[in-house]
Design a protein around this motif. Structure first.
Motif, PDB file in Angstrom:
ATOM      1  N   PRO A  19      -4.817   4.995   2.708  1.00 52.05           N
ATOM      2  CA  PRO A  19      -4.352   3.535   2.011  1.00 52.05           C
ATOM      3  C   PRO A  19      -4.999   3.282   0.255  1.00 52.05           C
ATOM      4  O   PRO A  19      -6.327   3.008   1.090  1.00 52.05           O
ATOM      5  CB  PRO A  19      -3.816   2.779   3.150  1.00 52.05           C
ATOM      6  CG  PRO A  19      -3.947   3.167   4.315  1.00 52.05           C
ATOM      7  CD  PRO A  19      -5.223   3.893   4.804  1.00 52.05           C
ATOM      8  N   GLU A  70      -1.673  -3.636   6.322  1.00 51.43           N
ATOM      9  CA  GLU A  70      -0.265  -4.750   5.606  1.00 51.43           C
ATOM     10  C   GLU A  70      -0.158  -5.678   6.022  1.00 51.43           C
ATOM     11  O   GLU A  70       0.540  -6.587   5.443  1.00 51.43           O
ATOM     12  CB  GLU A  70       1.201  -3.564   5.701  1.00 51.43           C
ATOM     13  CG  GLU A  70       1.175  -2.223   4.668  1.00 51.43           C
ATOM     14  CD  GLU A  70       1.399  -2.417   3.863  1.00 51.43           C
ATOM     15  OE1 GLU A  70       1.733  -3.708   3.371  1.00 51.43           O
ATOM     16  OE2 GLU A  70       1.902  -1.754   2.475  1.00 51.43           O
ATOM     17  N   TRP A 103      -3.028   1.674   8.264  1.00 48.14           N
ATOM     18  CA  TRP A 103      -2.655   1.792   7.004  1.00 48.14           C
ATOM     19  C   TRP A 103      -0.952  -0.047   7.881  1.00 48.14           C
ATOM     20  O   TRP A 103      -1.430  -0.836   6.767  1.00 48.14           O
ATOM     21  CB  TRP A 103      -1.385   2.716   6.735  1.00 48.14           C
ATOM     22  CG  TRP A 103      -0.225   1.954   5.581  1.00 48.14           C
ATOM     23  CD1 TRP A 103       0.379   1.432   4.694  1.00 48.14           C
ATOM     24  CD2 TRP A 103       0.406   3.426   5.589  1.00 48.14           C
ATOM     25  NE1 TRP A 103       0.157   1.519   3.922  1.00 48.14           N
ATOM     26  CE2 TRP A 103       1.312   2.948   4.384  1.00 48.14           C
ATOM     27  CE3 TRP A 103       0.777   4.653   4.946  1.00 48.14           C
ATOM     28  CZ2 TRP A 103       1.973   2.802   3.334  1.00 48.14           C
ATOM     29  CZ3 TRP A 103       1.354   4.974   4.735  1.00 48.14           C
ATOM     30  CH2 TRP A 103       2.339   4.796   3.604  1.00 48.14           C
ATOM     31  N   MET A 121       0.227   5.626   1.077  1.00 49.03           N
ATOM     32  CA  MET A 121      -1.547   6.644   1.102  1.00 49.03           C
ATOM     33  C   MET A 121      -1.733   7.792  -0.158  1.00 49.03           C
ATOM     34  O   MET A 121      -0.869   8.165  -0.809  1.00 49.03           O
ATOM     35  CB  MET A 121      -1.066   7.715   2.294  1.00 49.03           C
ATOM     36  CG  MET A 121      -0.799   7.352   4.200  1.00 49.03           C
ATOM     37  SD  MET A 121      -2.925   7.229   4.537  1.00 49.03           S
ATOM     38  CE  MET A 121      -3.451   7.924   4.153  1.00 49.03           C
ATOM     39  N   TYR A 179       0.947  -1.302  -0.315  1.00 51.25           N
ATOM     40  CA  TYR A 179       0.365   0.051  -0.035  1.00 51.25           C
ATOM     41  C   TYR A 179       0.438   1.263   0.003  1.00 51.25           C
ATOM     42  O   TYR A 179       1.979   1.165   0.240  1.00 51.25           O
ATOM     43  CB  TYR A 179      -1.329   0.158   1.057  1.00 51.25           C
ATOM     44  CG  TYR A 179      -1.842  -1.249   1.488  1.00 51.25           C
ATOM     45  CD1 TYR A 179      -3.247  -1.084   0.802  1.00 51.25           C
ATOM     46  CD2 TYR A 179      -1.463  -2.352   2.009  1.00 51.25           C
ATOM     47  CE1 TYR A 179      -4.035  -1.839   0.839  1.00 51.25           C
ATOM     48  CE2 TYR A 179      -2.479  -2.919   1.372  1.00 51.25           C
ATOM     49  CZ  TYR A 179      -3.736  -3.168   1.044  1.00 51.25           C
ATOM     50  OH  TYR A 179      -4.736  -4.678   0.771  1.00 51.25           O
ATOM     51  N   SER A 192      -9.132   1.040  -2.037  1.00 51.74           N
ATOM     52  CA  SER A 192      -9.419   1.415  -1.279  1.00 51.74           C
ATOM     53  C   SER A 192     -10.483   0.900  -0.513  1.00 51.74           C
ATOM     54  O   SER A 192     -11.067   0.889  -1.009  1.00 51.74           O
ATOM     55  CB  SER A 192      -9.203   2.930  -0.715  1.00 51.74           C
ATOM     56  OG  SER A 192      -7.683   3.412  -1.314  1.00 51.74           O
TER      57      SER A 192
END
Length: 530
Positions: free
Chosen positions: A264, A505, A501, A259, A257, A314
């Motif tokens: 993100p 991940e 974020w 931003m 990812y 997103s």
């Protein structure tokens, strides 16, 4: 003698009538069938034929290579309900009034989302108006048997598919996602549960195939509207393993990812769950196309394949990447509105051809009527044009602007904005602060491609045309929220960067791990005996 002459005369009359009836049936049979396939949330690059090296879509790829591919094909909105209403009506969203997905909050109610946005979203129409003559009604009026299967999301009871021109409705209700998920038992009053663990996408395909078989000797307009590939993202263990192993062979990136402006956004196509969901959709398309061939009507059936908005990069499940296109579902950039857009007309010599002529999903309505020799209704499909000349290999000398109006915040990170696209240029007007962006098409719409500072006169002209059109159709606008709190807005942003974020991940790597297991039944695809 007289009786013999009378008998001969009657025989001649009956023979003539029989021939006329036979000719009439042959003419009726010569009218083409229509199969319209709409996939929910499928991104432009989610197919092998449009550039994906991760997802496998052999059936759709084959269809695309037998069709004309419109490489600048657009949805009329970046989210589902408005886009679907535009397909049904042939009108842009600001004209028909459904500008957000039905169920989204507006006005002061938006504050309950605790997003701390600068604007309060505009109100919108919450059901497909009865006065609209839908594409289904147009075909039904002209003798077509009409069929709908799958996602509707254009109103509740009283505004279901059967209330807007469809003779048959399978699974079409007010819901925007599959209640109960993609494996039976599902919670849908328009779809019977038959077998525990049955896949919804395949069931809709089989219902469509059954309809085709039952109506092969008539003329039909069949609209297959998959709930896939919308969230919840679910697949079988076998398909997950296939794509998990593929990602491993390719090499799993450390980070998935980056931003975007407020959320993100996924940068890689390596989601094994989504890969399985996409492949199942492709399997289902194969079932329906096989039904056309098996019933001997493939050569007399026009097939359309498209999506209602961009892939979810997103929000929702952060399922896919639309790169090199920027954004995705809910976003104002190309990734949110450019779609796979294929039209196959078997008797035309356009297999494998491509065109960059900009088209939009309001064009399906007049195009399909025109191809079927059904009278056009320009007062209804005001924002669509017939693409028949392009499909016949001619140039389409029409210089028209395309418009988008989304006075809302997308759940996926998009901002309230309106767009005009004309003469190879696209201008985006942002309602938070009235700033604008200008892009040359075709474009990925990256930050460094914003050319507004170099073409101020052109931008002003496009902006004036956009505002004039919005006024003409009576568009609604968001308003400033007097309770906007910049401190809370910044806190929300920092929380997204520092918590959301990293959480995404972590989730991505978990879904790619060898021991991943969502639950004991793999979302219900595995039937466990008591």
């Amino acid at each position: 003698m007289y009786n013999l002459k009378l008998i001969n005369y009657c025989f001649i009359i009956l023979s003539v009538l029989a021939c006329q009836n036979k000719e009439k049936k042959q003419i009726e049979k010569a009218k083409p069938n229509i199969l319209f396939i709409l996939v929910d949330d499928l991104g432009y690059h989610d197919l092998g034929v449009t550039g994906s090296t991760f997802y496998q879509t052999p059936n759709v790829d084959k269809l695309a290579n037998q069709a004309m591919m419109f490489t600048q094909g657009y949805a009329a909105s970046r989210v589902c309900s408005p886009s679907r209403a535009s397909i049904m009506t042939g009108k842009f969203t600001a004209r028909h009034g459904i500008t957000d997905w039905i169920g989204a909050k507006t006005g002061k109610a938006w504050r309950t989302r605790n997003r701390h946005d600068k604007l309060l979203p505009a109100d919108y129409i919450h059901t497909l108006p009865n006065e609209e003559v839908t594409i289904a009604e147009a075909f039904k009026t002209n003798g077509y048997k009409t069929f709908f299967a799958g996602k509707w999301h254009l109103g509740g009871k009283g505004s279901y598919p059967e209330d807007h021109g469809f003779d048959i409705n399978i699974a079409g209700i007010d819901a925007g996602s599959p209640r109960g998920g993609f494996f039976s038992p599902w919670n849908n009053p328009k779809l019977e549960n038959k077998k525990k663990g049955e896949n919804l996408t395949m069931r809709l395909a089989q219902e469509t195939a059954d309809f085709i078989k039952q109506n092969k000797d008539s003329t039909f307009f069949a609209f297959l509207s998959f709930y896939a590939v919308h969230a919840p993202i679910q697949t079988t263990e076998a398909k997950w393993a296939k794509y998990r192993n593929k990602a491993d062979r390719i090499g799993i990136a450390e980070s998935g990812y980056k931003m975007e402006r407020v959320l993100p956004i996924r940068q890689v196509q390596d989601n094994p769950i989504y890969g399985g969901l996409v492949e199942t959709m492709d399997d289902a398309v194969g079932v329906v196309l096989k039904a056309l061939k098996d019933n001997g009507i493939a050569e007399n059936t026009i097939v359309v394949f498209t999506s209602d908005n961009g892939g979810v990069a997103s929000g929702d499940h952060y399922a896919t990447s639309n790169l090199p296109l920027r954004g995705g579902k809910g976003y104002q950039w190309e990734g949110g509105i450019r779609e796979p857009y294929f039209i196959k007309v078997p008797w035309l010599k356009h297999a494998g051809s491509k065109t960059e002529f900009p088209v939009i999903n309001t064009d399906f309505y007049p195009t399909l009527l025109d191809l079927a020799n059904v009278p056009l209704n320009p007062e209804q499909h005001k924002d669509g044009i017939s693409l028949k000349p392009l499909l016949e290999g001619e140039n389409l000398k029409i210089n028209r602007p395309l418009f988008w109006h989304y006075p809302h915040y997308g759940n996926q990170g998009g901002e309230p904005a309106s767009i005009i696209q004309k003469d190879g240029w696209k201008l985006i007007h942002y309602w938070e602060d009235n700033h604008e962006e200008l892009f040359k098409l075709p474009s990925t719409e990256n930050d460094d491609l914003n050319l507004i500072s170099k073409h101020t006169k052109l931008a002003k002209n496009l902006s004036n045309q956009l505002r004039s059109w919005l006024k003409e159709v009576g568009a609604k606008y968001p308003i400033k929220d007097p309770q906007f709190n910049s401190v809370k807005a910044n806190e929300r942003y920092l929380n997204t960067v520092n918590k959301k974020w990293p959480s995404l991940e972590k989730q991505r790597l978990e879904e790619l791990s060898k021991d991943f297991k969502p639950n004991a039944t793999w979302w219900g695809s595995k039937v466990i005996l008591d």
